[in-house]
Enzyme design. Structure first.
Site, short mmCIF file in Angstrom:
data_model
loop_
_atom_site.label_atom_id
_atom_site.label_comp_id
_atom_site.label_asym_id
_atom_site.label_seq_id
_atom_site.Cartn_x
_atom_site.Cartn_y
_atom_site.Cartn_z
N LYS A 235 55.97 6.67 79.71
CA LYS A 235 56.05 7.99 80.33
C LYS A 235 54.77 8.78 80.11
O LYS A 235 54.17 9.31 81.05
CB LYS A 235 57.24 8.77 79.77
CG LYS A 235 57.46 10.13 80.42
CD LYS A 235 58.41 11.00 79.64
CE LYS A 235 57.66 11.72 78.54
NZ LYS A 235 58.46 12.77 77.88
N ASP A 253 60.95 11.34 82.95
CA ASP A 253 61.42 12.18 81.84
C ASP A 253 62.90 12.47 82.04
O ASP A 253 63.56 11.91 82.92
CB ASP A 253 60.58 13.45 81.74
CG ASP A 253 60.86 14.42 82.89
OD1 ASP A 253 61.53 14.02 83.87
OD2 ASP A 253 60.41 15.58 82.81
#
Length: 367
Positions: A235, A253
């Site tokens: 991420k 996320d």
């Protein structure tokens, strides 16, 4: 005298004979009355059957009425059924307010083909691009090093709190070499407002040392190198690649995960599988902007606990419409950041955001 007696006897016998004949006729009449012709018998039976049917029908009506009364009685105690939620045709999520709109039935993804899913997903992204034309990473940064550090610090806190904390950090430690040589206790004191400050201190000092020792003090521009840095996962790596190097990537996320499942783009729960499933629906060149659109929508309108469905611009395309507040006026009060007329998360947002009516966040401790 004899003639007179004989005539009397003859008259009496005649009278008796006549009486017998009359009695016989009456007996025959009664007998005939007892015997009915076939036609008469059929008519009698028909009449009797008619009377029986009428009685049964009347009885049936009585039973039906009683049953209806019994069946109807509980309905008085039942609560009125809820009306199904109907999505607005197109709700405007503008800063000035949300106008009531015509309503249409929400799209159902049941039995949706792969082609239909791709079309719906891309249409949602196009709609969000119109609502958030100024979407950008909500972390303040001036170079790749600042972005990777800020992204690591954003775990378990808001981008706003990170943006309020990093100015002091980068003022004291502007380069990877400076932060690598920092005293941990001093860094901890600066990072305290972000939460989990001891673990985050170890991560940012560790990644600064790795950058200094392994990459000459420069942030690498490859995924396989970025994920080797302490505290950096896929991420974080995609945030850096997409926003510091211009290389497409999907940032999965918590907001992204929640929304793509609500929209039924995928049923996966693992971030890596979500990334692969959603990435297959869009051209690679769209991935970075797609991430911004989805995350911005999750922060401003499609909240985790109470989505502002009545203020959602993609309500007709959302299979989860109705999970949140559908009344436009009530939903408008749930809007956050610039959509609700409040400051954003960046202290130094891009010019396009400010031109669109966005307000910069306040420094730590101000207001």
């Amino acid at each position: 005298m004899k003639k007179s007696s004989a005539s009397k006897e003859t008259a009496a016998s005649r009278k008796a004979a006549a009486g017998k004949k009359t009695a016989a006729k009456e007996a025959e009449g009664k007998k005939a009355e007892g015997k009915k012709t076939p036609a008469k018998e059929a008519a009698a039976k028909k009449a009797a059957a008619g009377k029986t049917v009428a009685k049964e029908t009347a009885a049936g009506r009585t039973v039906a009425k009683k049953a209806a009364v019994k069946k109807a009685a509980p309905l008085k105690r039942q609560a009125p059924a809820k009306k199904p939620a109907v999505a607005p045709k197109k709700a405007a999520a503008a800063v000035k307010g949300v106008a009531p709109a015509k309503t249409v039935a929400p799209t159902s993804p049941r039995g949706e083909s792969r082609t239909a899913l791709v079309r719906r997903a891309r249409r949602i992204d196009r709609e969000l691009a119109e609502v958030y034309p100024y979407a950008h990473p909500e972390l303040d940064f001036e170079n790749p090093f600042q972005l990777v550090v800020a992204t690591v610090l954003s775990a378990q806190t808001t981008d706003l709190r990170v943006n309020q904390t990093t100015p002091a950090l980068f003022a004291k430690y502007p380069t990877p070499e400076d932060l690598a040589a920092a005293v941990p206790e001093e860094v901890e004191e600066i990072l305290r407002p972000t939460g989990f400050f001891r673990a985050k201190t170890r991560s940012v000092i560790g990644l600064s040392k790795a950058l200094t020792e392994d990459f000459g003090g420069e942030v690498p521009g490859r995924l396989e190198d970025l994920v080797k840095l302490p505290g950096v996962g896929r991420k974080t790596a995609f945030v850096v690649l997409g926003n510091a190097f211009g290389r497409p990537g999907i940032t999965v996320d918590t907001h992204f995960q929640r929304l793509v499942r609500r929209w039924r783009w995928t049923e996966e729960t693992d971030p890596d599988k979500i990334e692969a499933a959603v990435g297959a629906l869009f051209p690679k060149s769209d991935w970075t902007d797609l991430s911004h659109h989805v995350i911005w929508h999750g922060r401003r309108i499609c909240h985790a606990r109470k989505p502002a469905c009545g203020a959602c611009p993609i309500a007709p395309l959302c299979p989860a419409y109705g999970e949140g507040e559908t009344d436009p006026e009530k939903a408008k009060k749930l809007l956050k950041y610039e959509k609700g007329g409040f400051p954003g998360q960046r202290l130094k947002p891009p010019r396009a955001y400010l031109d669109a009516g966005g307000k910069p966040a306040l420094p730590l401790g101000a207001g």
